[in-house]
Design a protein around this motif. Structure first.
Motif, PDB file in Angstrom:
ATOM      1  N   ARG A  51       0.835  -1.210   0.000  1.00  0.00           N
ATOM      2  CA  ARG A  51       0.000   0.000   0.000  1.00  0.00           C
ATOM      3  C   ARG A  51       0.867   1.257   0.000  1.00  0.00           C
ATOM      4  NH1 ARG A  51      -4.963  -1.564   0.028  1.00  0.00           N
ATOM      5  NH2 ARG A  51      -5.608  -3.502   1.068  1.00  0.00           N
ATOM      6  N   ALA A  52       1.977   1.217   0.728  1.00  0.00           N
ATOM      7  CA  ALA A  52       2.884   2.368   0.731  1.00  0.00           C
ATOM      8  C   ALA A  52       3.518   2.566  -0.639  1.00  0.00           C
ATOM      9  CB  ALA A  52       3.960   2.180   1.796  1.00  0.00           C
ATOM     10  N   GLU A  53       3.882   1.464  -1.299  1.00  0.00           N
ATOM     11  CA  GLU A  53       4.475   1.555  -2.629  1.00  0.00           C
ATOM     12  C   GLU A  53       3.462   2.088  -3.632  1.00  0.00           C
ATOM     13  OE1 GLU A  53       7.246   1.318  -5.666  1.00  0.00           O
ATOM     14  OE2 GLU A  53       7.575   1.056  -3.494  1.00  0.00           O
ATOM     15  N   VAL A 108       3.726  -0.910  -8.369  1.00  0.00           N
ATOM     16  CA  VAL A 108       2.566  -1.572  -7.777  1.00  0.00           C
ATOM     17  C   VAL A 108       1.413  -0.581  -7.797  1.00  0.00           C
ATOM     18  CG1 VAL A 108       1.569  -2.651  -5.723  1.00  0.00           C
ATOM     19  CG2 VAL A 108       3.984  -3.027  -6.276  1.00  0.00           C
ATOM     20  N   THR A 109       0.277  -1.031  -8.276  1.00  0.00           N
ATOM     21  CA  THR A 109      -0.913  -0.176  -8.309  1.00  0.00           C
ATOM     22  C   THR A 109      -1.954  -0.722  -7.344  1.00  0.00           C
ATOM     23  OG1 THR A 109      -1.873  -1.429 -10.139  1.00  0.00           O
ATOM     24  CG2 THR A 109      -0.505   0.481 -10.708  1.00  0.00           C
ATOM     25  N   GLU A 110      -2.895   0.120  -6.988  1.00  0.00           N
ATOM     26  CA  GLU A 110      -3.911  -0.266  -6.003  1.00  0.00           C
ATOM     27  C   GLU A 110      -4.693  -1.515  -6.420  1.00  0.00           C
ATOM     28  OE1 GLU A 110      -5.378   0.130  -2.269  1.00  0.00           O
ATOM     29  OE2 GLU A 110      -3.933   1.525  -3.178  1.00  0.00           O
ATOM     30  N   PRO A 111      -5.133  -1.654  -7.679  1.00  0.00           N
ATOM     31  CA  PRO A 111      -5.874  -2.869  -8.049  1.00  0.00           C
ATOM     32  C   PRO A 111      -5.049  -4.155  -7.954  1.00  0.00           C
ATOM     33  CG  PRO A 111      -6.262  -1.116  -9.636  1.00  0.00           C
ATOM     34  CD  PRO A 111      -5.131  -0.669  -8.774  1.00  0.00           C
ATOM     35  N   ALA A 151       8.793 -10.344  -8.341  1.00  0.00           N
ATOM     36  CA  ALA A 151       9.532  -9.081  -8.261  1.00  0.00           C
ATOM     37  C   ALA A 151       8.727  -8.036  -7.484  1.00  0.00           C
ATOM     38  CB  ALA A 151       9.854  -8.570  -9.662  1.00  0.00           C
ATOM     39  N   GLN A 152       7.421  -7.980  -7.702  1.00  0.00           N
ATOM     40  CA  GLN A 152       6.585  -7.058  -6.937  1.00  0.00           C
ATOM     41  C   GLN A 152       6.590  -7.404  -5.457  1.00  0.00           C
ATOM     42  OE1 GLN A 152       2.907  -7.530  -9.309  1.00  0.00           O
ATOM     43  NE2 GLN A 152       2.981  -5.307  -9.648  1.00  0.00           N
ATOM     44  N   LEU A 153       6.455  -8.686  -5.141  1.00  0.00           N
ATOM     45  CA  LEU A 153       6.485  -9.105  -3.739  1.00  0.00           C
ATOM     46  C   LEU A 153       7.867  -8.885  -3.127  1.00  0.00           C
ATOM     47  CD1 LEU A 153       4.393 -12.390  -4.045  1.00  0.00           C
ATOM     48  CD2 LEU A 153       3.705 -10.283  -2.883  1.00  0.00           C
ATOM     49  N   ASP A 154       8.913  -9.069  -3.918  1.00  0.00           N
ATOM     50  CA  ASP A 154      10.265  -8.810  -3.432  1.00  0.00           C
ATOM     51  C   ASP A 154      10.435  -7.332  -3.096  1.00  0.00           C
ATOM     52  OD1 ASP A 154      12.892  -9.270  -2.738  1.00  0.00           O
ATOM     53  OD2 ASP A 154      13.630  -9.097  -4.784  1.00  0.00           O
ATOM     54  N   LEU A 155       9.927  -6.467  -3.949  1.00  0.00           N
ATOM     55  CA  LEU A 155       9.997  -5.024  -3.697  1.00  0.00           C
ATOM     56  C   LEU A 155       9.285  -4.672  -2.399  1.00  0.00           C
ATOM     57  CD1 LEU A 155      10.568  -2.086  -4.525  1.00  0.00           C
ATOM     58  CD2 LEU A 155       8.469  -2.177  -5.913  1.00  0.00           C
ATOM     59  N   ALA A 156       8.079  -5.199  -2.228  1.00  0.00           N
ATOM     60  CA  ALA A 156       7.330  -4.909  -1.001  1.00  0.00           C
ATOM     61  C   ALA A 156       8.024  -5.485   0.230  1.00  0.00           C
ATOM     62  CB  ALA A 156       5.924  -5.475  -1.120  1.00  0.00           C
ATOM     63  N   THR A 157       8.559  -6.697   0.103  1.00  0.00           N
ATOM     64  CA  THR A 157       9.214  -7.335   1.246  1.00  0.00           C
ATOM     65  C   THR A 157      10.445  -6.566   1.685  1.00  0.00           C
ATOM     66  OG1 THR A 157       8.412  -9.506   0.525  1.00  0.00           O
ATOM     67  CG2 THR A 157      10.253  -9.470   2.059  1.00  0.00           C
ATOM     68  N   GLN A 158      11.279  -6.158   0.736  1.00  0.00           N
ATOM     69  CA  GLN A 158      12.480  -5.406   1.098  1.00  0.00           C
ATOM     70  C   GLN A 158      12.126  -4.035   1.675  1.00  0.00           C
ATOM     71  OE1 GLN A 158      15.011  -7.055   1.306  1.00  0.00           O
ATOM     72  NE2 GLN A 158      14.901  -8.688  -0.220  1.00  0.00           N
ATOM     73  N   ARG A 159      11.060  -3.444   1.170  1.00  0.00           N
ATOM     74  CA  ARG A 159      10.608  -2.170   1.735  1.00  0.00           C
ATOM     75  C   ARG A 159      10.138  -2.367   3.176  1.00  0.00           C
ATOM     76  NH1 ARG A 159       7.535   2.594  -1.361  1.00  0.00           N
ATOM     77  NH2 ARG A 159       7.050   3.906   0.446  1.00  0.00           N
ATOM     78  N   HIS A 206      16.594  -0.637  -7.425  1.00  0.00           N
ATOM     79  CA  HIS A 206      16.982  -1.662  -8.383  1.00  0.00           C
ATOM     80  C   HIS A 206      15.845  -2.677  -8.587  1.00  0.00           C
ATOM     81  CE1 HIS A 206      20.881   0.075  -8.384  1.00  0.00           C
ATOM     82  NE2 HIS A 206      21.231  -0.355  -7.178  1.00  0.00           N
ATOM     83  N   ILE A 207      15.195  -3.051  -7.488  1.00  0.00           N
ATOM     84  CA  ILE A 207      14.079  -3.993  -7.606  1.00  0.00           C
ATOM     85  C   ILE A 207      12.920  -3.321  -8.332  1.00  0.00           C
ATOM     86  CG2 ILE A 207      12.619  -5.601  -6.339  1.00  0.00           C
ATOM     87  CD1 ILE A 207      14.500  -5.311  -3.971  1.00  0.00           C
ATOM     88  N   ARG A 208      12.686  -2.047  -8.026  1.00  0.00           N
ATOM     89  CA  ARG A 208      11.601  -1.311  -8.697  1.00  0.00           C
ATOM     90  C   ARG A 208      11.868  -1.220 -10.191  1.00  0.00           C
ATOM     91  NH1 ARG A 208      11.817   2.961  -5.726  1.00  0.00           N
ATOM     92  NH2 ARG A 208      10.313   2.196  -4.187  1.00  0.00           N
TER      93      ARG A 208
END
Length: 488
Positions: free
Chosen positions: A391-393, A401-404, A440-448, A465-467
């Motif tokens: 949600r923060a991303e 990452v988008t809301e939907p 990759a999206q889940l990796d971005l959220a997890t590292q954040r 880099h992940i983004r």
């Protein structure tokens, strides 16, 4: 400017210090070698055994050829490790800067020289029993796939999971076989006196109990060492408890494969169906998988603990549960197996189909329940942290990452259905692209999420880099402002 002009030159540059992860992995590998050396010393100092008991021949068998090969390989490995260590020390003491590639090659060479000799006995087991190996690989492979799929959000990379499986099958299995072989050769001389031989039944019971304790200790330490080594080398991929449980289960599956093939090669072929049913069907999610999953959970939990004492308690608690569970299972299981036929009035089929699951539930059920509960709690924490980060991303508006997309990423069932639809429509290539994109999206959220947690360290990679990878997989142009990069 020179020293004669009154300016002190800067100190000579030193080669880059080895990462703590590699150093820790080398220390763990050295610990396994030290354990082997202690076994050798115990054998050298063991008194000669002269007993009229016929059963003692089980403990005084000739050394297997693969065990002798292991001894030679370990001595060679120690020599190679010493040479490479001396090379690193010489580079460190010289004024010139050592190439990073050379330092890295020396470190990995030391690690391989210390660990690879333990693979000799498992490889001999596999090469000597190819048919039994292929038979056991089918249920083990299915179980490994299920272990991979229970990671409902970000997953460990497939090669890392396979590395854990390989550790359990080759290094953990080899260390266990070697140390148990040593124990069988020195235990009668060290732990039984002449008076004990006057009571053969008591001496047999004593040696059996010690053998169970030794087997539990060396097997679980060898498997837990694999979790620790892979954690130290690839810490960036570890989320915590979930990663520890999953990697521990993979290592347990590998160890169970080696042990099953080894035992099938020793026992009467008439007993093969019972052993296969016990070890490769009913007991596959229990026993070694359960014990190493608990040890891995302790290591995974320590990932985010800030206090040294808390980390030691977490790791020690997981390892103690693993060793205790293994010892309890080995000690009780043989007693239950002796009574299994009586439970079902001599009906062998009923005894096999119901008696073996019942014994497994009695001996290992509590440990299976424990690691399932730990995994469930870890997945809940992972879901909450991933949701907040997604949600923060999405709110930042980068477009990765988008809301939907948040609802889909947080719902494993919807993602599975989408994977099936994409596979039917676009084939394997489309499915692989979808999996890479969502991971990759889940990796971005997890590292954040990890960056905001207590215990965050330099092993967390930069989010930009992940983004960027997410945007590339999404097929959108990457637009990064200076402010965005600094915020990442």
């Amino acid at each position: 400017m020179t020293a004669e002009a009154g300016v002190v030159p800067p100190p000579p540059a030193r080669p880059p210090a080895p990462p703590r992860g590699t150093t820790g992995a080398i220390l763990i590998a050295a610990g396994l070698s030290v354990a082997y050396g202690l076994g050798q010393i115990m054998f050298w100092t063991a008194p000669d055994v002269r007993s009229p008991s016929a059963w003692l021949v089980l403990y005084l068998r000739p050394e297997p050829a693969a065990f002798q090969v292991t001894r030679v390989l370990l001595l060679t490995g120690w020599a190679v490790a010493a040479l490479l260590g001396g090379r690193l020390l010489a580079l460190r003491r010289t004024a010139r800067v050592a190439p990073a590639r050379t330092v890295r090659a020396c470190r990995w060479g030391i690690l391989g020289a210390l660990l690879l000799p333990f693979t000799a006995m498992p490889l001999a087991v596999f090469l000597g029993n190819p048919g039994r190996l292929l038979l056991c690989l089918l249920p083990t492979g299915v179980a490994l796939l299920l272990v991979h799929r229970i990671q409902l959000f970000r997953r460990l990379p497939g090669p890392l999971l396979l590395a854990g499986f390989g550790w359990g099958a080759l290094i953990g299995g080899g260390f266990g076989l070697v140390m148990i072989t040593w124990f069988q050769r020195y235990a009668p001389g060290h732990f039984l006196s002449w008076q004990d031989w006057q009571h053969p039944q008591d001496s047999a019971r004593t040696l059996f109990t010690l053998l169970c304790l030794n087997g539990a200790l060396v097997a679980e330490c060898g498997k837990a060492a694999g979790v620790a080594v892979l954690f130290l080398l690839f810490r960036r991929h570890f989320d915590g408890v979930v990663s520890g449980v999953v990697l521990g289960a993979a290592i347990g599956l590998g160890f169970n494969l080696t042990e099953t093939v080894h035992y099938l090669g020793l026992i009467n072929p008439d007993h093969h169906p019972t052993q296969f049913w016990d070890r490769q069907v009913v007991g596959l999610p229990a026993a070694h998988v359960a014990f190493t999953a608990l040890a891995g959970a302790g290591i995974g939990a320590a990932r985010w603990l800030t206090g040294r004492r808390d980390r030691l308690l977490a790791v020690g608690g997981g390892l103690t549960a693993a060793v205790g569970g293994h010892f309890e299972t080995d000690s009780v299981l043989i007693q239950l197996d002796a009574r299994r036929a009586d439970w079902f009035a001599g009906d062998e089929t009923l005894s096999l189909l119901m008696g073996v699951p019942l014994m497994t539930a009695i001996t290992s059920g509590v440990f299976v329940l424990l690691y399932v509960l730990v995994l469930r709690r870890g997945l809940r924490a992972q879901a909450a942290g991933t949701e907040a980060a997604l949600r923060a991303e999405a709110a930042d508006g980068h477009g990765a990452v988008t809301e939907p997309e948040i609802g889909l990423l947080l719902d494993p069932r919807r993602r599975l259905l989408l994977e099936l639809r994409v596979w039917r429509r676009d084939g394997t290539a489309g499915l692989r692209h979808l999996l890479r994109f969502q991971q990759a999206q889940l990796d971005l959220a997890t590292q954040r999420w990890h960056r905001t947690r207590p215990g965050a360290d330099a092993h967390i990679p930069p989010e930009r880099h992940i983004r960027q990878r997410v945007m590339e997989l999404k097929g959108k142009p990457v637009t990064m402002t200076k402010g965005t990069e600094e915020a990442s």
